[in-house]
Design an enzyme around this catalytic site. Structure first.
Site, PDB file in Angstrom:
ATOM      1  N   CYS A   1      18.823 100.271 -22.933  1.00 32.25           N
ATOM      2  CA  CYS A   1      18.976  98.815 -23.050  1.00 32.25           C
ATOM      3  C   CYS A   1      20.099  98.506 -24.032  1.00 32.25           C
ATOM      4  CB  CYS A   1      17.650  98.249 -23.549  1.00 32.25           C
ATOM      5  SG  CYS A   1      17.638  96.509 -23.978  1.00 32.25           S
TER       6      CYS A   1
ATOM      7  N   SER B   1      20.028  96.756 -26.561  1.00 31.20           N
ATOM      8  CA  SER B   1      19.564  96.837 -27.957  1.00 31.20           C
ATOM      9  C   SER B   1      19.708  98.245 -28.513  1.00 31.20           C
ATOM     10  CB  SER B   1      18.096  96.429 -28.080  1.00 31.20           C
ATOM     11  OG  SER B   1      17.873  95.219 -27.448  1.00 31.20           O
TER      12      SER B   1
ATOM     13  N   HIS C   1      23.118  98.439 -29.686  1.00 30.12           N
ATOM     14  CA  HIS C   1      23.273  97.689 -30.932  1.00 30.12           C
ATOM     15  C   HIS C   1      22.958  98.558 -32.140  1.00 30.12           C
ATOM     16  CE1 HIS C   1      22.751  93.607 -28.711  1.00 30.12           C
ATOM     17  NE2 HIS C   1      23.935  94.148 -28.544  1.00 30.12           N
TER      18      HIS C   1
ATOM     19  N   HIS D   1      13.331 102.068 -26.256  1.00 31.20           N
ATOM     20  CA  HIS D   1      12.172 101.195 -26.497  1.00 31.20           C
ATOM     21  C   HIS D   1      11.654 100.634 -25.177  1.00 31.20           C
ATOM     22  CE1 HIS D   1      15.754  98.753 -26.280  1.00 31.20           C
ATOM     23  NE2 HIS D   1      14.984  97.773 -25.865  1.00 31.20           N
TER      24      HIS D   1
ATOM     25  N   CYS E   1      10.840  96.341 -21.464  1.00 28.64           N
ATOM     26  CA  CYS E   1      11.727  95.411 -22.183  1.00 28.64           C
ATOM     27  C   CYS E   1      12.512  94.511 -21.234  1.00 28.64           C
ATOM     28  CB  CYS E   1      12.693  96.164 -23.101  1.00 28.64           C
ATOM     29  SG  CYS E   1      13.966  95.099 -23.813  1.00 28.64           S
TER      30      CYS E   1
HETATM   31 ZN   LIG Z   1      15.601  96.185 -24.720  1.00 27.90          ZN
END
Ligand SMILES: [Zn+2]
Ligand SMILES: [Zn+2]
Length: 374
Positions: free
Chosen positions: A45, A47, A50, A67, A175
């Site tokens: 993902c 994130s 990030h 995650h 997610c």
């Molecule tokens: Zn995510």
């Protein structure tokens, strides 16, 4: 039941802003309320990127990435009744405590129970994590750390699923799918007949489109710079597409809906774009910020663009109650109303993680799923 320390390969970031590397880590047994999961599949993902770029508001190094995962319960700690060894589970972002004021108000995605807050940084209730490298704790990202062969997760973060479901697809419910569909269905509460614009058609944006379709929106305008993503957006429910690399988004949207749309979803994370999306709204319309703007960014909203009861709001995990909403989404999937397989642009082995991150950087993939030999 075997107990003891397991050795697992894991994709880790050893220092803030560092590159991901594959390490063999120790996974310690689950304690009270915790579950050891053998991971079968993990989505990659934005994130996660990030964390690699040092942009994550929650993760701290050294950390285990991932995650959005699914797997099989290997061992449960004392007091766990919701799952048993052999159960197939999805690991979710939200692991509500059930006791804080938000949980009792049926808003578990806003939970601020102490264990939930600790888990966001990967720490369990005793202040430690269950993953070690050279004697030091590694923090599983979002308390999930799914880019590893084994992870210890709070039971509250697990949703049990039927054994026939493909884990390399339903892992996305952890997610991307709940965040996207939930932003439309639960945060915005899109209504039948509504017009919406979705800016950014990556792994989450495509799911905002699916959520808007499930909600009965009749005009779903997808905007992106990548023609292949716009094509996929059409398959998932977009009624119009705008290639913002070659045409002006505002002109296009206002030519279709001169008064503006009911909802704009900003799924890129660019503060100026978030502010400008207000110009696409009809009176009383709402912009939902789904994309994650860099920490500390200022969204330059003008008074004029907020006039006439226009609103701008954020969403946390698509306002999702995992135990309630994930089974509903699975029913929609079984009924052919929610597409998951179409979201997976490629499947790679855990060892090919670098390729998955490269695809994320170039925006060339809807979702890459890392799979583990079962
Ligand atoms: Zn995510
Ligand atoms: Zn709570």
């Amino acid at each position: 039941m075997t107990t003891g320390i397991r050795i697992a390969r894991a994709v880790v970031v050893l220092e803030d802003g560092g590159q991901p590397v594959l390490e063999e880590v120790e996974v310690w047994p689950p304690q009270r309320g915790e579950v050891l999961v053998r991971i079968v599949a993990s989505g990659v993902c934005a994130s996660d990127a990030h964390v690699v770029n040092g942009r994550s508001p929650v993760a701290k190094a050294p950390c285990v990435l991932g995650h959005e995962g699914a797997g099989v319960v290997e061992e449960v700690g004392p007091g766990v009744r919701s799952v048993s060894p052999g159960d197939r589970v999805i690991i979710t972002l939200v692991g509500p405590c059930g006791e804080c004021s938000y949980c009792v108000d049926a808003k578990p995605w806003l939970c601020n129970g102490p264990d939930t807050l600790r888990a966001m940084t990967g720490v369990m209730s005793d202040g430690r994590t269950r993953v070690r490298l050279d004697g030091k704790d590694l923090f599983p990202f979002m308390g999930a750390g799914t880019m590893a062969e084994f992870s210890v997760v709070r039971a509250a973060q697990l949703v049990k699923v039927d054994p026939d479901l493909p884990l390399d697809q339903v892992c996305l419910l952890g997610c991307g799918v709940v965040t996207g569909t939930g932003a439309a269905l639960k945060t915005a509460r899109v209504q039948p007949g509504d017009a919406v614009v979705v800016i950014g058609c990556g792994g989450v944006g495509l799911n905002v489109i699916q959520g808007a379709r499930l909600a009965g929106a009749t005009s779903i305008i997808a905007a992106d710079t990548k023609p292949d993503k716009l094509e996929l957006a059409r398959t998932l429910g977009a009624t119009h597409t705008v290639d913002v690399g070659s045409v002006d988004l505002f002109q296009q949207v206002l030519s279709i809906h001169p008064e503006g749309v009911d909802f704009a979803f900003e799924v890129v994370g660019i503060p100026q774009l978030a502010a400008d999306s207000l110009k696409l709204l009809r009176r009383g319309g709402t912009t939902v910020l789904v994309g994650s703007c860099p920490p500390g960014s200022v969204i330059p909203v003008t008074r004029e663009n907020l006039m006439m009861e226009r609103r701008i709001m954020t969403t946390v995990a698509g306002s999702t109650s995992p135990q309630l909403d994930i089974p509903k989404l699975i029913r929609a999937y079984r009924a052919g109303r929610l597409q998951l397989g179409e979201l997976v642009s490629s499947r790679l082995l855990l060892t090919d993680y670098a390729q998955a991150f490269a695809a994320l950087e170039t925006g060339s993939a809807a979702r890459t799923v890392l799979t583990f030999s079962e």
